[in-house]
Design a protein around this motif. Structure first.
Motif, PDB file in Angstrom:
ATOM      1  N   THR A  68      -8.299  -7.156  -6.477  1.00 30.20           N
ATOM      2  CA  THR A  68      -7.519  -7.934  -5.518  1.00 30.20           C
ATOM      3  C   THR A  68      -6.583  -6.987  -4.780  1.00 30.20           C
ATOM      4  O   THR A  68      -5.714  -6.373  -5.408  1.00 30.20           O
ATOM      5  CB  THR A  68      -6.694  -9.016  -6.230  1.00 30.20           C
ATOM      6  N   PRO A  69      -6.749  -6.832  -3.471  1.00 27.99           N
ATOM      7  CA  PRO A  69      -5.940  -5.842  -2.751  1.00 27.99           C
ATOM      8  C   PRO A  69      -4.485  -6.280  -2.631  1.00 27.99           C
ATOM      9  O   PRO A  69      -4.199  -7.448  -2.343  1.00 27.99           O
ATOM     10  CB  PRO A  69      -6.607  -5.773  -1.377  1.00 27.99           C
ATOM     11  N   PRO A  70      -3.549  -5.370  -2.857  1.00 29.33           N
ATOM     12  CA  PRO A  70      -2.133  -5.683  -2.673  1.00 29.33           C
ATOM     13  C   PRO A  70      -1.750  -5.577  -1.194  1.00 29.33           C
ATOM     14  O   PRO A  70      -2.538  -5.114  -0.364  1.00 29.33           O
ATOM     15  CB  PRO A  70      -1.444  -4.592  -3.491  1.00 29.33           C
ATOM     16  N   ARG A  71      -0.552  -5.988  -0.873  1.00 32.29           N
ATOM     17  CA  ARG A  71      -0.037  -5.826   0.486  1.00 32.29           C
ATOM     18  C   ARG A  71       0.113  -4.335   0.779  1.00 32.29           C
ATOM     19  O   ARG A  71       0.596  -3.572  -0.055  1.00 32.29           O
ATOM     20  CB  ARG A  71       1.315  -6.524   0.612  1.00 32.29           C
ATOM     21  N   ALA A  72      -0.315  -3.914   1.969  1.00 31.01           N
ATOM     22  CA  ALA A  72      -0.243  -2.496   2.315  1.00 31.01           C
ATOM     23  C   ALA A  72      -0.257  -2.333   3.824  1.00 31.01           C
ATOM     24  O   ALA A  72      -0.701  -3.220   4.559  1.00 31.01           O
ATOM     25  CB  ALA A  72      -1.416  -1.736   1.702  1.00 31.01           C
ATOM     26  N   ALA A 124       8.686   3.593   5.616  1.00 28.59           N
ATOM     27  CA  ALA A 124       9.402   2.327   5.795  1.00 28.59           C
ATOM     28  C   ALA A 124       8.491   1.182   6.216  1.00 28.59           C
ATOM     29  O   ALA A 124       8.876   0.008   6.114  1.00 28.59           O
ATOM     30  CB  ALA A 124      10.509   2.511   6.835  1.00 28.59           C
ATOM     31  N   ASP A 125       7.264   1.494   6.673  1.00 21.69           N
ATOM     32  CA  ASP A 125       6.359   0.449   7.156  1.00 21.69           C
ATOM     33  C   ASP A 125       5.578  -0.236   6.038  1.00 21.69           C
ATOM     34  O   ASP A 125       4.796  -1.147   6.307  1.00 21.69           O
ATOM     35  CB  ASP A 125       5.388   1.034   8.182  1.00 21.69           C
ATOM     36  N   GLY A 126       5.763   0.205   4.808  1.00 26.08           N
ATOM     37  CA  GLY A 126       5.118  -0.474   3.693  1.00 26.08           C
ATOM     38  C   GLY A 126       4.298   0.453   2.826  1.00 26.08           C
ATOM     39  O   GLY A 126       4.093   1.631   3.153  1.00 26.08           O
ATOM     40  N   PRO A 127       3.809  -0.064   1.704  1.00 22.80           N
ATOM     41  CA  PRO A 127       3.039   0.764   0.774  1.00 22.80           C
ATOM     42  C   PRO A 127       1.657   1.118   1.314  1.00 22.80           C
ATOM     43  O   PRO A 127       1.165   0.517   2.273  1.00 22.80           O
ATOM     44  CB  PRO A 127       2.932  -0.112  -0.476  1.00 22.80           C
ATOM     45  N   ALA A 160       1.513  13.351  -4.543  1.00 21.90           N
ATOM     46  CA  ALA A 160       1.961  14.091  -3.360  1.00 21.90           C
ATOM     47  C   ALA A 160       2.549  13.152  -2.316  1.00 21.90           C
ATOM     48  O   ALA A 160       3.570  13.465  -1.682  1.00 21.90           O
ATOM     49  CB  ALA A 160       0.794  14.878  -2.770  1.00 21.90           C
ATOM     50  N   LEU A 161       1.935  11.991  -2.127  1.00 22.08           N
ATOM     51  CA  LEU A 161       2.438  11.038  -1.137  1.00 22.08           C
ATOM     52  C   LEU A 161       3.743  10.393  -1.603  1.00 22.08           C
ATOM     53  O   LEU A 161       4.653  10.160  -0.799  1.00 22.08           O
ATOM     54  CB  LEU A 161       1.379   9.973  -0.867  1.00 22.08           C
ATOM     55  N   ARG A 162       3.845  10.121  -2.888  1.00 24.34           N
ATOM     56  CA  ARG A 162       5.104   9.570  -3.409  1.00 24.34           C
ATOM     57  C   ARG A 162       6.242  10.572  -3.259  1.00 24.34           C
ATOM     58  O   ARG A 162       7.384  10.196  -2.983  1.00 24.34           O
ATOM     59  CB  ARG A 162       4.915   9.161  -4.867  1.00 24.34           C
ATOM     60  N   ALA A 163       5.923  11.851  -3.422  1.00 26.21           N
ATOM     61  CA  ALA A 163       6.944  12.883  -3.233  1.00 26.21           C
ATOM     62  C   ALA A 163       7.424  12.940  -1.788  1.00 26.21           C
ATOM     63  O   ALA A 163       8.527  13.426  -1.508  1.00 26.21           O
ATOM     64  CB  ALA A 163       6.392  14.243  -3.658  1.00 26.21           C
ATOM     65  N   SER A 164       6.596  12.430  -0.863  1.00 21.02           N
ATOM     66  CA  SER A 164       6.977  12.375   0.550  1.00 21.02           C
ATOM     67  C   SER A 164       7.637  11.050   0.918  1.00 21.02           C
ATOM     68  O   SER A 164       7.880  10.784   2.098  1.00 21.02           O
ATOM     69  CB  SER A 164       5.741  12.588   1.433  1.00 21.02           C
ATOM     70  N   GLY A 165       7.896  10.210  -0.075  1.00 21.67           N
ATOM     71  CA  GLY A 165       8.618   8.972   0.162  1.00 21.67           C
ATOM     72  C   GLY A 165       7.770   7.727   0.298  1.00 21.67           C
ATOM     73  O   GLY A 165       8.306   6.625   0.489  1.00 21.67           O
ATOM     74  N   PHE A 166       6.444   7.841   0.197  1.00 18.61           N
ATOM     75  CA  PHE A 166       5.562   6.683   0.338  1.00 18.61           C
ATOM     76  C   PHE A 166       5.402   5.951  -0.996  1.00 18.61           C
ATOM     77  O   PHE A 166       5.328   6.578  -2.056  1.00 18.61           O
ATOM     78  CB  PHE A 166       4.178   7.112   0.825  1.00 18.61           C
TER      79      PHE A 166
END
Length: 252
Positions: free
Chosen positions: A63-67, A128-131, A147-153
């Motif tokens: 089930t896909p989450p909001r993204a 800021a536009d979402g996960p 790597a993406l989480r380290a960039s704030g995502f």
């Protein structure tokens, strides 16, 4: 100098018959999607392709989450995830093409590896536009997500398919290895390489590698191949299908 009687400049020289190597077979170790395409290209280069996938892929619906966007790191993931109405960022052109074939209309391709995909995300999206929805194979994608989480995502990893090691080599592959007919073997991922080499060793054919040229899609795959005594290991200049075929070359 006198030319032999009956010979003229207009007569073409007799062509020397080209002797094909006995080792004319190429093991293609990737699973579908991609196996059939590679088999066709290998055949067009004059080789005899033999399907020997090291992995079996099984889709795993979720089930896909909001993204704000969907990230795809393989053709298998592109095939496993239905269109979600999200922009798609794909790891490379082959994955992007597969996504479009499967109905994803808004697809952008990176330059072929996870590092390039991360750079594309940073250059085109905002935290800021979402996960982000990262659809991956079971056991994959952790480094990219980190790597993406380290960039704030914010990253939502979801397993879109599972990869299981094949239980045995197909009979044509076993026969070609035993007869010394395999001239090259193609490896498209570290996991596929490990699984394929395990099958070769389990069949008691590890020594057959001494006459086989292994072709790896990346340096990571090349490092994995050290388990067997290959005659040579060639690494593609770029991590894509075209570069793999260039590294393989035409049959001689």
């Amino acid at each position: 100098m006198r030319w032999p009687s009956g010979v003229s400049w207009a007569m073409p020289c007799a062509a020397t018959p080209r002797r094909m190597s006995l080792a004319d077979a190429v093991l293609v170790t990737r699973p579908e999607p991609g196996l059939a395409e590679t088999m066709r290209t290998v055949a067009a280069l004059g080789w005899r392709p033999i399907a020997a996938p090291g992995l079996e892929l099984l889709p795993k619906p979720f089930t896909p989450p909001r993204a704000q966007a969907l990230l795809l790191t393989s053709r298998a993931a592109a095939r496993a995830v239905p269109p979600l109405g999200l922009p798609v960022l794909a790891v490379g052109e082959a994955t992007a093409a597969e996504a479009r074939l499967c109905g994803h209309p808004d697809v952008t391709a990176a330059e072929g590896d996870a590092e390039a995909l991360a750079a594309l995300v940073r250059n085109t999206l905002q935290p800021a536009d979402g996960p982000l929805l990262l659809a991956i194979g079971e056991g994959y994608g952790r480094e990219l997500a980190a790597a993406l989480r380290a960039s704030g995502f914010a990253v939502q990893r979801r397993v879109a398919y599972a990869a299981h090691a094949a239980r045995h080599l197909p009979a044509p592959a076993l026969e070609a290895l035993r007869q010394g007919r395999v001239g090259a073997a193609l490896f498209f991922s570290p996991r596929t390489a490990r699984a394929s080499m395990a099958l070769i060793r389990a069949a008691g054919l590890a020594e057959a590698a001494r006459t086989i040229r292994a072709v790896a899609i990346s340096r990571r795959v090349t490092d994995t191949l050290a388990v067997l005594p290959w005659a040579e290991v060639a690494t593609a200049t770029r991590p894509d299908h075209l570069s793999m075929m260039e590294a393989l070359g035409e049959a001689r």
